[in-house]
Design a protein around this motif. Structure first.
Motif, PDB file in Angstrom:
ATOM      1  N   GLY A  81       0.816  -1.202   0.000  1.00 56.72           N
ATOM      2  CA  GLY A  81       0.000   0.000   0.000  1.00 56.72           C
ATOM      3  C   GLY A  81       0.848   1.249   0.000  1.00 56.72           C
ATOM      4  O   GLY A  81       1.966   1.264  -0.527  1.00 56.72           O
ATOM      5  N   THR A  82       0.311   2.286   0.630  1.00 51.25           N
ATOM      6  CA  THR A  82       0.900   3.610   0.564  1.00 51.25           C
ATOM      7  C   THR A  82       1.615   3.943   1.863  1.00 51.25           C
ATOM      8  O   THR A  82       1.019   3.934   2.944  1.00 51.25           O
ATOM      9  N   GLU A 120      -4.319   5.161 -10.901  1.00 54.20           N
ATOM     10  CA  GLU A 120      -4.110   5.620  -9.538  1.00 54.20           C
ATOM     11  C   GLU A 120      -3.471   7.000  -9.537  1.00 54.20           C
ATOM     12  O   GLU A 120      -2.826   7.418 -10.505  1.00 54.20           O
ATOM     13  N   THR A 122      -1.422   9.725  -6.698  1.00 58.27           N
ATOM     14  CA  THR A 122      -0.837   9.968  -5.378  1.00 58.27           C
ATOM     15  C   THR A 122      -1.063  11.418  -4.990  1.00 58.27           C
ATOM     16  O   THR A 122      -0.737  12.334  -5.751  1.00 58.27           O
ATOM     17  N   LEU A 182      -7.680   4.785  -7.888  1.00 61.65           N
ATOM     18  CA  LEU A 182      -7.157   4.551  -6.545  1.00 61.65           C
ATOM     19  C   LEU A 182      -6.407   5.807  -6.114  1.00 61.65           C
ATOM     20  O   LEU A 182      -5.374   6.157  -6.696  1.00 61.65           O
ATOM     21  N   ARG A 184      -4.125   7.517  -3.545  1.00 65.85           N
ATOM     22  CA  ARG A 184      -3.163   7.250  -2.464  1.00 65.85           C
ATOM     23  C   ARG A 184      -2.928   8.574  -1.752  1.00 65.85           C
ATOM     24  O   ARG A 184      -2.169   9.417  -2.217  1.00 65.85           O
ATOM     25  N   ASP A 230      -5.687   4.757   1.414  1.00 66.29           N
ATOM     26  CA  ASP A 230      -5.936   4.334   0.039  1.00 66.29           C
ATOM     27  C   ASP A 230      -7.444   4.261  -0.150  1.00 66.29           C
ATOM     28  O   ASP A 230      -8.131   3.534   0.585  1.00 66.29           O
TER      29      ASP A 230
END
Length: 530
Positions: A81-82, A120, A122, A182, A184, A230
């Motif tokens: 994961g993050t 995704e 971030t 997704l 993050r 997340d």
């Protein structure tokens, strides 16, 4: 790095000339090797996740001095994961940070949640000071008070169009209708918790602090400094422009903070020229008021962990019980002074009435490895010396703290349960407490004073959250449990960076285990000198 914000140019400490710094990606089982060369005028250290490379200055290493270098090595284990990396024990963290993404081991496809994301993004939330952050921190330490509030909040280093002269410094995210994204999300801010929303969209939280969760549906995310979330977001709104926004959550009404929102833009894109959104006005989400405790508490307490066939069971037998009462008080010395003047009475922070004092001779880990005396003592108390009505400020009998470098010694592989009790001394605040070296189970959270007989009935021993940073409710408590199977010296501290230099921390010394794989290895050859 020379950077322009708010139509002013200034120099900041950055990593590789970027704000945020580079995103590092790896898979389970990989070894990450990062060469850090300090070209700044400041001592600096970077927080990773392993002995000799954990990062906290004077805990696991001496800081890297200007002109020197150090190689960090991190062996990726089971986390997926993050995560993130950042400068530690310094306000330099305001601009020296970046994302660390851990993906499933090679050959494993996807994640254990549905739907699988198409793309995704971030998102690092941060803070910005127009002044030099080192000066901001020094002024606060020298005065014995709180640091000046930040001048702006940021998304991926950009403050957004609500601030003057910042329209060109607005984060933008392009999405396609029907796709699943997704997000993050990382709170890299120094001193601010955030409410996070995207107008017209909902989220499904699937992980926190790189630990899978049961899917949790919500239209808002609450995230404290040091935490990661997340969350899946489906682009299912009408094509157009939508603001993505972060606004402060402030649990203590007496603490000064910047009551403003940072926002970016989510833009729907299409091959059809008829659906061009560029001239539309973005839709703004309705944000909670900064003191919306109920929304924050509901988010923090409703998430549960995802149990899979290979998930370790929550340990039921506890070897060490601790009640750690923490908050503010007074000290007879300012942190920068070497001699104590009993008339000063600066604000201090403490755990069990011990205000953590960082060593200066060598790091705690090196002292542990070399069995050096006089660097620390092993008598951190299991409970406060004085019991009182912790969440009632009028009941306080003793505000004075003791500055000392005390650690709690733990046997290898022992199970530790810690009750984290907030206080109302001077002020009651939602403190995010971060434990280095470990993930922990969050068994329960509540308001008021911890009562064992009633709290034990609410323990979640089936699918508790798994975290490394817990936002303990203002005027409340949380219970965490972990297995001490990672030898070394590990700090537990408040991730509101204004609180760390004034003592809101303690450290665990975890003894070596029985095999060669369970001991702290010698320091590397390029280990920084103090």
């Amino acid at each position: 790095m020379t950077i322009t914000r708010f139509c002013e140019t200034r120099v900041i400490t950055s990593i590789n000339g970027h704000l945020p710094g580079p995103k590092i990606e790896a898979h389970q089982g990989d070894t990450i090797v990062v060469h850090v060369i300090n070209q700044s005028p400041y001592n600096i250290s970077i927080h990773w996740l392993t002995p000799w490379a954990d990062g906290p200055a004077m805990i696991t290493q001496c800081p890297i001095q200007p002109g020197n270098r150090y190689t960090y090595r991190y062996n990726v284990t089971e986390q997926v994961g993050t995560l993130w990396w950042h400068a530690h024990v310094s306000f330099l963290r305001a601009t020296a940070y970046g994302a660390l993404i851990i993906r499933p081991r090679h050959g494993v496809k996807g994640y254990p949640y549905v739907p699988k994301p198409d793309k995704e993004e971030t998102i690092l939330l941060g803070e910005w000071w127009n002044a030099d952050v080192v000066d901001v921190e020094d002024e606060a330490l020298n005065s014995g008070g709180a640091p000046n509030a930040s001048d702006a909040y940021t998304i991926n280093g950009k403050p957004g169009d609500l601030y003057n002269c910042s329209e060109d410094h607005t984060y933008k995210m392009k999405v396609e209708s029907g796709k699943t994204y997704l997000l993050r999300i990382i709170n890299a801010a120094l001193n601010t918790e955030f409410f996070f929303k995207v107008a017209g969209h909902n989220f499904t939280v699937v992980a926190i602090d790189a630990g899978y969760t049961d899917p949790y549906e919500t239209d808002i995310i609450v995230i404290a400094p040091g935490q990661t979330v997340d969350a899946l977001m489906i682009a299912d709104a009408d094509p157009g422009l939508y603001y993505l926004a972060a606004a402060p959550y402030e649990s203590d009404i007496v603490v000064p903070f910047a009551n403003i929102t940072t926002r970016g833009i989510v833009e729907y894109i299409s091959n059809s020229s008829a659906s061009n959104c560029s001239e539309l006005t973005p839709v703004m989400p309705v944000m909670p008021v900064p003191y919306d405790f109920d929304t924050a508490y509901r988010f923090y307490t409703n998430i549960t962990g995802l149990v899979r066939s290979n998930s370790p069971a929550v340990p039921l037998e506890v070897d060490e019980h601790m009640l750690v009462v923490y908050g503010f008080g007074l000290t007879a010395c300012r942190p920068s002074q070497t001699k104590c003047n009993a008339t000063i009475g600066s604000i201090a922070a403490s755990m069990n009435n011990v205000s953590f004092l960082f060593p200066t001779k060598m790091s705690l880990l090196e002292a542990f490895h070399r069995n050096e005396p006089d660097v620390y003592t092993e008598d951190f108390p299991d409970k406060p010396s004085t019991m009182f009505d912790f969440t009632n400020a009028t009941s306080v009998t003793n505000l004075v703290t003791t500055k000392a470098t005390k650690v709690k010694k733990l046997k290898y592989n022992s199970t530790v349960e810690v009750v984290l009790q907030n206080t109302a001394v001077i002020g009651s605040e939602n403190h995010p407490l971060h434990l280095h070296g470990y993930n922990f189970y969050v068994l329960a959270q509540g308001l008021g004073n911890f009562n064992e007989s009633s709290a034990v009935k609410s323990y979640n021993l089936v699918n508790p959250q798994v975290r490394n940073t817990i936002a303990v409710p203002a005027g409340g408590w949380a219970v965490i449990r972990f297995v001490a199977n990672n030898p070394g010296v590990w700090i537990m501290h408040c991730h509101l960076d204004a609180h760390l230099p004034i003592g809101l921390a303690m450290a665990f010394k975890v003894e070596n285990g029985p095999t060669s794989d369970d001991i702290v290895p010698p320091p590397p050859e390029d280990y920084p000198k103090c």
